[in-house]
Scaffold this active site. Sequence first.
Site, PDB file in Angstrom:
ATOM      1  N   SER A 233       3.810   2.805 -17.016  1.00  0.00           N
ATOM      2  CA  SER A 233       5.171   2.499 -16.593  1.00  0.00           C
ATOM      3  C   SER A 233       6.042   1.962 -17.713  1.00  0.00           C
ATOM      4  O   SER A 233       7.267   1.932 -17.588  1.00  0.00           O
ATOM      5  CB  SER A 233       5.154   1.520 -15.410  1.00  0.00           C
ATOM      6  OG  SER A 233       4.307   0.424 -15.687  1.00  0.00           O
TER       7      SER A 233
ATOM      8  N   GLY B 232      -2.403   1.968  -4.250  1.00  0.00           N
ATOM      9  CA  GLY B 232      -3.531   1.239  -3.708  1.00  0.00           C
ATOM     10  C   GLY B 232      -4.828   1.894  -4.099  1.00  0.00           C
ATOM     11  O   GLY B 232      -5.009   3.098  -3.880  1.00  0.00           O
TER      12      GLY B 232
ATOM     13  N   ASP C 262       6.349  -3.184 -18.743  1.00  0.00           N
ATOM     14  CA  ASP C 262       7.193  -3.263 -17.546  1.00  0.00           C
ATOM     15  C   ASP C 262       7.442  -4.686 -17.066  1.00  0.00           C
ATOM     16  O   ASP C 262       8.498  -4.985 -16.517  1.00  0.00           O
ATOM     17  CB  ASP C 262       6.588  -2.431 -16.412  1.00  0.00           C
ATOM     18  CG  ASP C 262       5.155  -2.828 -16.103  1.00  0.00           C
ATOM     19  OD1 ASP C 262       4.943  -3.869 -15.474  1.00  0.00           O
ATOM     20  OD2 ASP C 262       4.244  -2.094 -16.513  1.00  0.00           O
TER      21      ASP C 262
ATOM     22  N   GLY D 272       3.617  -3.309   3.368  1.00  0.00           N
ATOM     23  CA  GLY D 272       4.522  -4.450   3.443  1.00  0.00           C
ATOM     24  C   GLY D 272       3.787  -5.708   3.846  1.00  0.00           C
ATOM     25  O   GLY D 272       2.566  -5.817   3.707  1.00  0.00           O
TER      26      GLY D 272
ATOM     27  N   CYS E 218       0.807  -1.211   0.000  1.00  0.00           N
ATOM     28  CA  CYS E 218       0.000   0.000   0.000  1.00  0.00           C
ATOM     29  C   CYS E 218       0.841   1.262   0.000  1.00  0.00           C
ATOM     30  O   CYS E 218       2.052   1.222  -0.152  1.00  0.00           O
ATOM     31  CB  CYS E 218      -0.890  -0.007   1.243  1.00  0.00           C
ATOM     32  SG  CYS E 218      -1.660  -1.595   1.571  1.00  0.00           S
TER      33      CYS E 218
END
Length: 517
Positions: free
Chosen positions: A306, A50, A369, A126, A23
């Site tokens: 990306s 997120g 990506d 995490g 997040c």
Amino acid sequence: MPRGDGRLNHHLDSEQPGPQDACGVFGVWAPKEEVAKLTYFGLYALQHRGQEAAGMAVSDGSGVVVYKDVGLVAQVFDEPTLASLRGQVAIGHTRYSTTGGSTWENAQPTIRSSSSGTTIALAHNGNLVNTAELTRELAGTSLDSDGATSDTALVTMLLASHPDLSVEAAALEVLPKLRGAFSFVFMDETTLYAARDPHGVRPLVLGRLERGWVVASETAALDIVGASVVREVEPGELLAIDVEGLRSFRFATPEPKGCIFEYVYIARPDATIAGRNVYATRVEIGRRLAEEHPVDADLVIGVPESGIPAAIGYAEASGIPYGSGLMKNPYVGRTFIQPSQTLRQLGIRLKLNPLRENVRGKRLVVVDDSIVRGNTQRAIVRMLREAGALEVHVRISSPPVNWPCFYGIDFATRAELLANGLDNEGIRRSIGADTLGYVSVDGLIAATEQPKSRLCRACFDGEYPIDLPAENLIGKHVLEGVGRRVAVKPGAGKPAEPVSTAALAASLGVSTTPNRP
């Protein structure tokens, strides 16, 4: 049934799959500012990390209020809500959308009152890998861990389980016991705290306001609120910020292992991680891709967003013109973090559409990506061919994703990873491309300008820098490995036979020893 497949082990009941978070977090201490509005804008800058839920906790010095809900930041908060959240310290969170349920209970921050009367709110980026061990420790306290549906809630309870200690002192007791990846922002009625795991897997930065302090997952969130970047929160560091100023504590010896996938996909291109700009890194990856996998073509296009910097780098190094070939609907979220396979596949068509006039009759180099399940690339190749492309050459700005992540990214189960069990030619056929090339691990590392020893590359090479406790991976029954199962069979009335981490790693063919310089 729980498996060692990379699904994040948040749920403390190992019989049930749990919420799986990776997040964005934000915290601010600024007594003379509108901290709720600052948090709102900080979370807005972190929305890419997120998109399932958002929340914040705010304190005016006498009590902590949490407001959170399912939805994007702009959907959860409005002007009247923000105006009602007055205080001097606040934290916020944007939840990563995965296979976990989109429910209010899974939103953060979590909150808990201790027996001493202090209220603690916490937000987490995490994933912890020793929740079973931590749950056993909590069982010896006055708090009941049955109410903890995530490792975030568990840590909040642990911090509240020390009634004779200040929150600061409790954190210094609790943080050294945590294993895994964590970047925390947390608070009580008067103080903002931030902490980062000893490996610094997930990013966390400290910023300075004219009349306060800010911590956030990425530097972009500091920029949007007008905070100057001071430095990164160091691996193994706890910060405490209140009216007395900023205090720093070292709770563990730092062993940096920053997530290399932050550079590839997760972070915003305008972010800086470990002193290296993400956009510049992605352009350099594209240059190295062109050197490693050249091809004759007419146009280089990037898959928004990306893939675009890497496509620019590929075009620069190859001499092939760069152009637009795919248009993105800005109102559709990232397909990588949609909560189901069906929505992922539908989302690809909703999100991207080919520019027919640009691609018709062209030999294309398409830079993306990563390839995880292959759904995106398969759909893109098909769309471009339907739009009249003569050839579609796919180039990927990361190596093959062969291994699951236990540290905060829900790629997929190992069985769902396309690169697991297929060689390059097999993947090429699967997605329908004319040719396929991935940047090498060495090329990616060189582009980050970080030493190999300071990067977590486990999703690419299977070398996990943080020990993975066997009991946490297998739950009560079975870990599915590479073409086999490693079972722990409980005896009659006896505890399950323990499995060492080394034996577990050997059965999977991976390393759990931290990489050394």
